[in-house]
Structures are given as structure tokens and as C-alpha cells.
Design a protein around this motif. Structure first.
Motif, PDB file in Angstrom:
ATOM      1  N   LEU A 146       6.362 -12.168   3.968  1.00 56.02           N
ATOM      2  CA  LEU A 146       6.214 -10.678   4.320  1.00 56.02           C
ATOM      3  C   LEU A 146       5.720  -9.724   3.252  1.00 56.02           C
ATOM      4  N   ASP A 147       5.850 -10.414   1.743  1.00 50.83           N
ATOM      5  CA  ASP A 147       5.580  -9.727   0.694  1.00 50.83           C
ATOM      6  C   ASP A 147       4.002  -9.624   0.510  1.00 50.83           C
ATOM      7  N   THR A 193       9.628  -0.563   8.799  1.00 49.97           N
ATOM      8  CA  THR A 193       9.613  -2.028   9.495  1.00 49.97           C
ATOM      9  C   THR A 193       9.763  -2.976   8.352  1.00 49.97           C
ATOM     10  N   LEU A 194       8.993  -2.889   7.114  1.00 51.02           N
ATOM     11  CA  LEU A 194       9.185  -3.813   6.146  1.00 51.02           C
ATOM     12  C   LEU A 194      10.546  -3.797   5.823  1.00 51.02           C
ATOM     13  N   ALA A 225       5.956  -5.035  -2.738  1.00 50.69           N
ATOM     14  CA  ALA A 225       4.949  -4.801  -1.779  1.00 50.69           C
ATOM     15  C   ALA A 225       4.584  -3.404  -1.319  1.00 50.69           C
ATOM     16  N   ILE A 226       5.486  -2.639  -1.289  1.00 52.44           N
ATOM     17  CA  ILE A 226       5.521  -1.124  -1.039  1.00 52.44           C
ATOM     18  C   ILE A 226       4.471  -0.380  -2.268  1.00 52.44           C
ATOM     19  N   LEU A 227       4.993  -0.885  -3.399  1.00 47.55           N
ATOM     20  CA  LEU A 227       4.182  -0.296  -4.618  1.00 47.55           C
ATOM     21  C   LEU A 227       2.923  -0.511  -4.676  1.00 47.55           C
ATOM     22  N   GLN A 228       2.479  -1.782  -4.347  1.00 48.82           N
ATOM     23  CA  GLN A 228       1.141  -2.252  -4.430  1.00 48.82           C
ATOM     24  C   GLN A 228       0.370  -1.791  -3.182  1.00 48.82           C
ATOM     25  N   VAL A 267       4.625 -10.347  10.615  1.00 51.53           N
ATOM     26  CA  VAL A 267       5.411 -11.734  10.291  1.00 51.53           C
ATOM     27  C   VAL A 267       4.126 -12.932  10.368  1.00 51.53           C
ATOM     28  N   LYS A 268       3.436 -12.893  11.595  1.00 55.04           N
ATOM     29  CA  LYS A 268       2.329 -13.833  11.950  1.00 55.04           C
ATOM     30  C   LYS A 268       1.316 -14.105  10.654  1.00 55.04           C
ATOM     31  N   LEU A 269       0.913 -12.765  10.216  1.00 60.13           N
ATOM     32  CA  LEU A 269      -0.096 -12.912   9.098  1.00 60.13           C
ATOM     33  C   LEU A 269       0.594 -13.333   7.921  1.00 60.13           C
ATOM     34  N   GLY A 270       1.761 -12.973   7.666  1.00 58.14           N
ATOM     35  CA  GLY A 270       2.454 -13.414   6.398  1.00 58.14           C
ATOM     36  C   GLY A 270       2.706 -14.863   6.252  1.00 58.14           C
TER      37      GLY A 270
END
Length: 247
Positions: free
Chosen positions: A66-67, A92-93, A147-150, A227-230
Motif C-alpha cells: 500500500l505504501d 481509504t489508505l 505515502a501521503i506526504l510523498q 491493493v492489486k497495484l500495491g
């Protein structure tokens, strides 16, 4: 042409920033490793390394990458300027990181006797794995904040969160190793993870995000692609974690 030059400058600035932070983080890691080696000796270093590698292995399977995928989703919605969509992705994250973190805790507690037997060839570290299971939640929440910051391109805040988390983790754990020796390994890992989480929360809260409430179904609809992409993005790194654990 001006736009291209501006993009190049931004790339160079970001690369320089993360390069400098990476250098300092590596330096802090070297200092920590040296001090831990001196204070705990080979046995303590081995125990600490095995506990950490096992927890990282479980995190690799339960985090679903997820990250990595969240950065892409948040960055795309942030570029659109739609505050509701941005808030939806962030919410959602957050929900998913809590879910995967708790999943990691439950899985570690259930498997703790087996993990101790597999890793140390005995069950003496069963309770150590139970206590360290909370680190999986801390790691997921920390990675979610970063991840939010990025995703919002708050690269300076992200760099500060990483650097300060590493530095204060060193400052607060070395005294534990000094006074309590090998017995402090589990508490020190717990404290370092907690400090990293608190630091990431501090810098993440500097980003103003609209607060929205989502149902579980909405989280599922928005989060399934994340989730799939992660998981796809994290597959290669997962293999490296498994290889390190086997070694």
C-alpha cells in the motif's frame, strides 16, 4: 522550455534532498549497528537481526504494498484538485493501513510458536514475537503517513520524518541497550517503531486534508485497485525479503 527547466530543477532538487537524507540515514544505521555490536555482542546482534527480518517478512506479505500504490493514487487525485476525491483516497489508505496492520498482528500472534521454532529452532521467543506483533501496525501506519506526504509532493516533510525518526530512534534505544543488554532488544525495537510512527504523524498532520467518512463498502471499492497495484509493485521486494530471511 521554461516548464521543462522548472521540471528539471525540481527533479534535481528532489534527488539531492533524498540523496542527502539517505546518506544521513545510512550513517545513523552504521552508528546504531556499531553501538549495538559493542553493547550486545554477536549473540545480541544475531537475535536482533533475526527478530527484525522475521517481522519484515510478515509485513511483506500483509502490507499488500500500500505504501507504493497509494503514492500514485494520491498524486493523481491531488493533481486533479478535487478535494473530495483526495480526501477519499487518503481516508481509504488510512483504513486499509489499520486493517493490514491488525491483520499482521493477528497473524503473528497465531504463528508466534511456529515462527520461534522456525527462526531459532526453539519456542523461547514465542512471547517476543507476540510483543513485536504491534510493530507491524506501527510500520503500516508509518508507511501510510509517508505515502501521503510523498503523494502530496511534500518531499521536505517526508525527508524530515524519515531523518528525525531514525535519529530519535537511535537516541532513545541506545540507552536501553546500554543498561539492559540483550533483554532490551524487544523493547528497543518497539520504541524505535513507535518513535518512527509519532514522527511521521507529526509531519503528516502539517498537510491539511478534508475529513470524509466512508463506509466499509466504499473503502472496498476505492481500495481494491490500490491493493492489486500495491501487491504487484511489491512482489520483487517481497522476494528479496524472503531471500534475506532464508539466508
Amino acid at each position: 522550455m521554461d516548464d521543462n527547466q522548472s521540471s528539471y530543477r525540481q527533479i534535481i532538487k528532489s534527488t539531492s534532498l533524498f540523496g542527502g537524507v539517505q546518506f544521513l540515514s545510512i550513517l545513523i544505521s552504521l552508528i546504531r549497528s556499531k553501538l549495538v555490536a559493542v553493547l550486545l555482542g554477536p549473540t545480541g546482534m544475531g537475535i536482533s537481526s533475526l527478530l527484525n527480518s522475521t517481522i519484515l517478512l510478515i509485513n511483506g506479505f500483509t502490507s499488500f504494498g500500500l505504501d507504493k500504490s497509494a503514492v500514485k493514487n494520491i498524486a493523481m487525485t491531488n493533481a486533479s484538485g478535487d478535494t473530495v476525491k483526495i480526501a477519499t483516497e487518503v481516508s481509504t489508505l488510512r483504513r486499509l493501513t489499520w486493517f493490514t496492520g491488525v491483520l499482521g498482528i493477528v497473524l503473528t500472534i497465531i504463528l508466534s510458536p511456529w515462527l520461534s521454532k522456525l527462526t531459532f529452532d526453539n519456542t523461547d521467543y514465542t512471547f517476543a514475537f507476540i510483543w513485536l506483533s504491534i510493530r507491524l501496525l506501527f510500520m503500516q501506519l508509518t508507511n501510510g503517513n509517508l505515502a501521503i506526504l510523498q503523494g502530496f509532493r511534500k518531499l521536505q516533510l517526508q525527508a524530515k520524518a524519515n531523518l528525525y525518526g531514525s535519529f530519535f530512534g537511535l537516541v532513545f534505544t541506545i540507552p536501553l541497550y546500554y543498561y539492559f543488554g540483550i533483554k532490551s532488544i524487544v523493547p528497543a525495537i518497539f520504541v524505535a517503531s513507535l518513535i518512527a510512527l509519532l514522527t511521521s504523524w507529526y509531519f503528516k498532520d502539517k498537510v491539511k486534508i478534508l475529513n470524509v467518512k466512508l463506509t466499509n463498502f466504499e473503502v472496498f471499492v476505492v481500495g481494491k485497485n490500490m491493493v492489486k497495484l500495491g501487491f504487484s509493485l511489491s512482489f520483487i521486494s517481497l522476494l528479496s525479503i524472503v531471500s534475506a530471511y532464508i539466508l
